[in-house]
Each structure stands twice: as structure tokens, then as C-alpha cells.
Design a protein around this motif. Structure first.
Motif, PDB file in Angstrom:
ATOM      1  N   MET A  19       0.837  -1.214   0.000  1.00  0.00           N
ATOM      2  CA  MET A  19       0.000   0.000   0.000  1.00  0.00           C
ATOM      3  C   MET A  19       0.870   1.262   0.000  1.00  0.00           C
ATOM      4  N   TRP A  20       2.004   1.189   0.679  1.00  0.00           N
ATOM      5  CA  TRP A  20       2.926   2.326   0.730  1.00  0.00           C
ATOM      6  C   TRP A  20       3.450   2.659  -0.669  1.00  0.00           C
ATOM      7  N   HIS A  21       3.917   1.616  -1.366  1.00  0.00           N
ATOM      8  CA  HIS A  21       4.417   1.834  -2.734  1.00  0.00           C
ATOM      9  C   HIS A  21       3.308   2.375  -3.626  1.00  0.00           C
ATOM     10  N   TRP A  22       2.136   1.790  -3.470  1.00  0.00           N
ATOM     11  CA  TRP A  22       1.012   2.168  -4.335  1.00  0.00           C
ATOM     12  C   TRP A  22       0.604   3.622  -4.086  1.00  0.00           C
ATOM     13  N   CYS A  23       0.517   4.021  -2.830  1.00  0.00           N
ATOM     14  CA  CYS A  23       0.128   5.408  -2.511  1.00  0.00           C
ATOM     15  C   CYS A  23       1.148   6.378  -3.101  1.00  0.00           C
ATOM     16  N   LYS A  24       2.414   6.024  -2.982  1.00  0.00           N
ATOM     17  CA  LYS A  24       3.439   6.924  -3.529  1.00  0.00           C
ATOM     18  C   LYS A  24       3.314   7.012  -5.044  1.00  0.00           C
ATOM     19  N   GLU A  25       2.994   5.861  -5.645  1.00  0.00           N
ATOM     20  CA  GLU A  25       2.834   5.841  -7.103  1.00  0.00           C
ATOM     21  C   GLU A  25       1.664   6.743  -7.523  1.00  0.00           C
ATOM     22  N   GLN A  26       0.560   6.662  -6.773  1.00  0.00           N
ATOM     23  CA  GLN A  26      -0.609   7.506  -7.099  1.00  0.00           C
ATOM     24  C   GLN A  26      -0.240   8.977  -6.981  1.00  0.00           C
ATOM     25  N   ARG A  27       0.470   9.297  -5.905  1.00  0.00           N
ATOM     26  CA  ARG A  27       0.874  10.685  -5.692  1.00  0.00           C
ATOM     27  C   ARG A  27       1.752  11.167  -6.850  1.00  0.00           C
ATOM     28  N   ASP A  28       2.725  10.351  -7.230  1.00  0.00           N
ATOM     29  CA  ASP A  28       3.639  10.767  -8.294  1.00  0.00           C
ATOM     30  C   ASP A  28       2.915  10.879  -9.634  1.00  0.00           C
ATOM     31  N   ASN A  29       1.896  10.029  -9.840  1.00  0.00           N
ATOM     32  CA  ASN A  29       1.103  10.130 -11.070  1.00  0.00           C
ATOM     33  C   ASN A  29       0.380  11.457 -11.133  1.00  0.00           C
ATOM     34  N   VAL A  30      -0.170  11.887 -10.005  1.00  0.00           N
ATOM     35  CA  VAL A  30      -0.869  13.176  -9.970  1.00  0.00           C
ATOM     36  C   VAL A  30       0.107  14.257 -10.389  1.00  0.00           C
ATOM     37  N   GLN A  31       1.292  14.174  -9.839  1.00  0.00           N
ATOM     38  CA  GLN A  31       2.286  15.196 -10.126  1.00  0.00           C
ATOM     39  C   GLN A  31       2.682  15.218 -11.599  1.00  0.00           C
ATOM     40  N   VAL A  43       3.864   9.620   2.653  1.00  0.00           N
ATOM     41  CA  VAL A  43       3.253   8.348   3.059  1.00  0.00           C
ATOM     42  C   VAL A  43       4.244   7.631   3.964  1.00  0.00           C
ATOM     43  N   THR A  44       3.764   7.175   5.115  1.00  0.00           N
ATOM     44  CA  THR A  44       4.672   6.528   6.068  1.00  0.00           C
ATOM     45  C   THR A  44       4.035   5.253   6.612  1.00  0.00           C
ATOM     46  N   VAL A  45       4.848   4.203   6.688  1.00  0.00           N
ATOM     47  CA  VAL A  45       4.405   2.989   7.388  1.00  0.00           C
ATOM     48  C   VAL A  45       4.990   3.026   8.797  1.00  0.00           C
ATOM     49  N   ILE A  46       4.119   2.863   9.796  1.00  0.00           N
ATOM     50  CA  ILE A  46       4.605   2.730  11.172  1.00  0.00           C
ATOM     51  C   ILE A  46       4.180   1.369  11.723  1.00  0.00           C
ATOM     52  N   VAL A  47       5.133   0.635  12.265  1.00  0.00           N
ATOM     53  CA  VAL A  47       4.805  -0.628  12.935  1.00  0.00           C
ATOM     54  C   VAL A  47       5.012  -0.435  14.439  1.00  0.00           C
ATOM     55  N   PRO A  48       4.206  -1.116  15.281  1.00  0.00           N
ATOM     56  CA  PRO A  48       4.311  -0.890  16.729  1.00  0.00           C
ATOM     57  C   PRO A  48       5.659  -1.302  17.309  1.00  0.00           C
ATOM     58  N   ASN A  49       6.186  -2.462  16.867  1.00  0.00           N
ATOM     59  CA  ASN A  49       7.482  -2.913  17.398  1.00  0.00           C
ATOM     60  C   ASN A  49       8.293  -3.573  16.282  1.00  0.00           C
ATOM     61  N   ALA A  50       9.514  -3.949  16.637  1.00  0.00           N
ATOM     62  CA  ALA A  50      10.468  -4.388  15.607  1.00  0.00           C
ATOM     63  C   ALA A  50       9.942  -5.565  14.796  1.00  0.00           C
ATOM     64  N   PHE A  51      10.303  -5.587  13.520  1.00  0.00           N
ATOM     65  CA  PHE A  51       9.967  -6.747  12.692  1.00  0.00           C
ATOM     66  C   PHE A  51      11.220  -7.611  12.547  1.00  0.00           C
ATOM     67  N   GLU A 168       8.132  -4.288  -7.402  1.00  0.00           N
ATOM     68  CA  GLU A 168       8.315  -4.146  -5.949  1.00  0.00           C
ATOM     69  C   GLU A 168       6.993  -4.368  -5.196  1.00  0.00           C
ATOM     70  N   ILE A 169       5.887  -3.887  -5.796  1.00  0.00           N
ATOM     71  CA  ILE A 169       4.581  -4.113  -5.148  1.00  0.00           C
ATOM     72  C   ILE A 169       4.238  -5.605  -5.207  1.00  0.00           C
ATOM     73  N   ALA A 170       4.474  -6.200  -6.380  1.00  0.00           N
ATOM     74  CA  ALA A 170       4.174  -7.634  -6.548  1.00  0.00           C
ATOM     75  C   ALA A 170       4.967  -8.460  -5.537  1.00  0.00           C
ATOM     76  N   THR A 171       6.211  -8.063  -5.303  1.00  0.00           N
ATOM     77  CA  THR A 171       7.079  -8.782  -4.361  1.00  0.00           C
ATOM     78  C   THR A 171       6.520  -8.703  -2.941  1.00  0.00           C
ATOM     79  N   CYS A 172       6.059  -7.513  -2.556  1.00  0.00           N
ATOM     80  CA  CYS A 172       5.469  -7.359  -1.219  1.00  0.00           C
ATOM     81  C   CYS A 172       4.226  -8.238  -1.093  1.00  0.00           C
ATOM     82  N   ILE A 173       3.374  -8.199  -2.118  1.00  0.00           N
ATOM     83  CA  ILE A 173       2.134  -8.988  -2.058  1.00  0.00           C
ATOM     84  C   ILE A 173       2.452 -10.481  -2.009  1.00  0.00           C
ATOM     85  N   TYR A 174       3.394 -10.923  -2.825  1.00  0.00           N
ATOM     86  CA  TYR A 174       3.729 -12.350  -2.846  1.00  0.00           C
ATOM     87  C   TYR A 174       4.214 -12.817  -1.472  1.00  0.00           C
ATOM     88  N   THR A 175       4.995 -11.961  -0.813  1.00  0.00           N
ATOM     89  CA  THR A 175       5.547 -12.336   0.491  1.00  0.00           C
ATOM     90  C   THR A 175       4.430 -12.636   1.487  1.00  0.00           C
TER      91      THR A 175
END
Ligand code: 5GP
Ligand code: MN
Length: 350
Positions: A19-31, A43-51, A168-175
Motif C-alpha cells: 500500500m505504501w508503494h502504491w500510494c506513492k505511485e498515485q501521488r507521483d502520477n498526480v504530479q 506516506v509513512t508505514v509505522i509498525v508498533p514494534n520491531a519486525f 516491488e509491489i508484486a514482491t510485497c504482495i507475494y511475500t
């Protein structure tokens, strides 16, 4: 702002980063398409604790903020955010102290999840249910039949134009698809899922490399911890087709435990022919200023043997029919006692 749950797993990482990659892509498309429109949204991803370190390679993982390590900065972003996207959880409790902070910011919230919604979960503690904000989100994309949150993300952002999907988005989804189905060994019988995988491969996913990066990069300490847990700490209750593994904070420290080291351990007893239920309890030391340690409890089962009601009614948790979790604040002995007092009620007699 994109949130995902505590102790992030592959699906949490994959769905939030996609979703992070996708949101950035949408933003850049607008631009790029409208010269006079300047979209400057961050756009920022925040996780509560370490992954776990075995997700460090994921595209964008190096940009994730970890709340526990950077509370001030995260609080600032949360307070200023004008949209929240929550992936792979549906109860604000699952993002720890950030849950309250997110609710305090009245901006729109989008939920993308594959867990059963809180509203329909049974709980012994009616007061707690009443206190929970119902419908804290403004838009939901929820399918409890989906293999993973990543499958829902795919349907949302890629299904209509699979050929436009970036590697890169496909890779995240596949994971996320791979980890939430145990490399396609459960929750993965729909033909549609393999159509999605085919699209992801066409988008450039290196599936064997992803498997290697996630499942073949453990430390020797982790391997010995698993050996110790199976050899010395697994109790089997044969008449109930049930296994229990417990690891105390002392034991984990002896093996230099790192986030993610216990990943997969709870599934292992199910490899025994006549074990259909597996429970794993792990102690986290009390945080400074709190008196009790926290016991994290994972439940797994096979077939038509729900564990989510058990997790929810006895250990304040919940989850899927065959994979649930919960917690207890207290000692390991207390957790084991509660487990032994309660399994008779929740385990199906075959
Ligand atoms: P795990 O054992 O991998 O930590 O969790 C398995 C599943 O149980 C998760 O995918 C999630 O659906 C659910 N789960 C784990 N912990 C909790 C919890 O504290 N509350 C709820 N509602 N679900 C949980
Ligand atoms: Mn998931």
C-alpha cells in the motif's frame, strides 16, 4: 499513514508496504499528469514494534518507522495524518498505544483485513466489548475468507490492471501470500489465488529468492532454540490430540532470542500424525514500571477444530479458525494452569 499489527509477520509487512508503494505511485502520477497540481503528501508505514530481520530485504522496509524506537516522531506523524490505512488487523488494540492515538485523530480510516471483525467475535468480557469503538473505520475492505491481507490488497490495487503492476509491489504482495499460507500449504485451495500468483510472477516476482530470504536465513541460535523447544519443552496430551510448548524469558535469552526466531514453531507439533491442536506460550519480561510479564499465546489447529473462541474467551485474543493468538499478564505457570483448566471445554472430542 499506514499501520500494521504488532510483531509484524510477512502478511503485515507485505500488505502495508504494498500500500505504501502504491500510494506513492498515485501521488507521483498526480504530479506528472497535471503540471499545475503539486501533490506533496508524505506516506509513512509505522509498525508498533520491531519486525524480524528476515524481512529487512523487502522493498521499502528500510523506510518503516518502528514506534517503540521512535515514539516522538511517530506521535507527531499520527497527530498530523489526514488518512490512515490499516492492514492485517481490525482491532486498534493490535497496534498497542498507537491505537488510541489513531482514534484521537478524527481523519478517515481505511481497513484492509482478512480477520473476522471484532463486532462478531464472542467475548466473555462484555464490558470490554462495550468499550471497544465499533466501526472505528470509515471504509472497509474485509474478507475473512481471503488467504491474507495481501490477497485483498492485490484485488484492490492490481486486479484490474495486473500488467501495470510494479515488481516491488508484486514482491510485497507475494511475500504475504506465501507466509500467511505456510508457503501455500493451508488456506490456499482457491484457484483464484494461483491466478493472482501467476500475475505476480509476470510482474517480476522472484518466488524462490523470496522463499530463501524469508525461510533460509535464520541464525544458528534460532535453530538450537527450536531444537531445545521441541526436545525439552513440548508436552503432548495424546488423548486430546494436543501439544503445548512453553518458553520462558530466561530460556529465550539463553539462545539470544531475536524477533521472529519463534516464527513457525507453533506449527511444528502439527507434523505429528495424531496431533491436531498446538499451543505455544512465550514469556516477555515485564516492561519497566509494569509488575507482570506478558505471556504471548499462539494457537493452531487442523480442519474443523476452531481455536479462536478459546483464544478469545480465555486469553483475550482471537483470530482465524485454525490460527489464533492471545495473551495473559502473569506468570508462565498461571498461563499453563489456565490452559489446562480450559482445554477440555474448547477442544473437540473426536
Ligand atoms: P500468531 O500466533 O501468529 O501470533 O497469531 C495468529 C493469528 O492470531 C493472527 O494472524 C491473528 O489473526 C490472531 N491473533 C494473534 N494475537 C491476537 C490478539 O491478541 N488478538 C486478536 N484478536 N487476534 C490475535
Ligand atoms: Mn494476515
Amino acid at each position: 499513514m499506514i499501520f500494521t499489527h504488532m510483531a509484524p509477520d510477512g502478511d503485515a509487512m507485505g500488505s502495508s508496504l504494498a500500500m505504501w508503494h502504491w500510494c506513492k505511485e498515485q501521488r507521483d502520477n498526480v504530479q506528472s499528469t497535471k503540471d499545475n497540481v503539486q501533490c506533496t503528501k508524505e506516506v509513512t508505514v509505522i509498525v508498533p514494534n520491531a519486525f524480524p530481520a528476515f524481512f529487512n530485504w523487502m522493498p521499502g522496509a528500510d523506510k518503516i518507522l518502528v514506534y517503540e524506537k521512535n515514539q516522538m516522531k511517530c506521535n507527531e506523524i499520527i497527530a498530523k495524518a489526514d488518512l490512515f490505512i490499516c492492514t492485517d488487523f481490525n482491532d486498534p488494540k493490535r497496534i498497542g498505544p498507537m491505537g488510541e492515538k489513531m482514534l484521537a485523530n478524527g481523519c478517515p480510516k481505511i481497513l484492509i483485513d482478512h480477520h473476522i471483525l471484532v463486532e462478531s467475535q464472542k467475548s466473555k468480557d462484555r464490558d470490554e466489548v462495550a468499550q471497544r469503538p465499533k466501526e472505528w473505520y470509515d471504509e472497509k475492505h474485509v474478507d475473512s475468507g481471503a488467504s491474507s491481507a495481501c490477497e485483498i490488497v492485490y484485488k484492490l490495487i492490481a486486479a484490474e490492471r495486473p500488467l501495470a503492476l510494479k515488481a516491488e509491489i508484486a514482491t510485497c504482495i507475494y511475500t504475504g501470500l506465501m507466509t500467511d499460507t505456510g508457503n501455500f500449504s493451508y488456506n490456499s485451495t482457491s484457484a483464484e489465488l494461483y491466478d493472482i500468483i501467476a500475475s505476480l510472477l509476470r510482474a517480476g516476482v522472484q518466488k524462490d529468492a523470496i522463499y530463501d530470504a524469508v525461510f533460509n536465513q535464520y541464525s544458528s541460535d534460532r535453530m538450537r532454540l527450536i531444537g531445545y523447544a521441541l526436545h525439552r519443552k513440548m508436552r503432548i496430551y495424546p488423548e486430546h490430540h494436543l501439544a503445548l510448548i512453553t518458553l520462558t524469558a530466561d530460556e529465550l535469552e539463553r539462545y539470544h532470542h531475536q524477533p521472529g526466531d519463534c516464527e513457525g514453531l507453533v506449527n511444528m507439533p502439527l507434523q505429528i500424525g495424531d496431533v491436531f491442536y498446538s499451543v505455544f506460550m512465550r514469556e516477555e519480561r515485564a516492561k519497566p514500571g509494569t509488575p507482570k510479564s506478558r505471556i504471548r499465546i499462539s494457537f493452531r489447529s487442523q480442519g474443523d477444530r476452531p481455536v479462536n473462541v478459546w483464544a478469545s474467551e480465555v486469553f483475550r485474543g482471537g483470530g482465524h479458525m485454525n490460527a489464533s493468538g492471545g495473551e495473559l499478564f502473569g506468570s508462565m505457570d498461571q498461563a499453563v494452569r489456565l490452559f489446562e483448566q480450559s482445554y477440555g471445554k474448547y477442544i473437540k472430542k473426536d
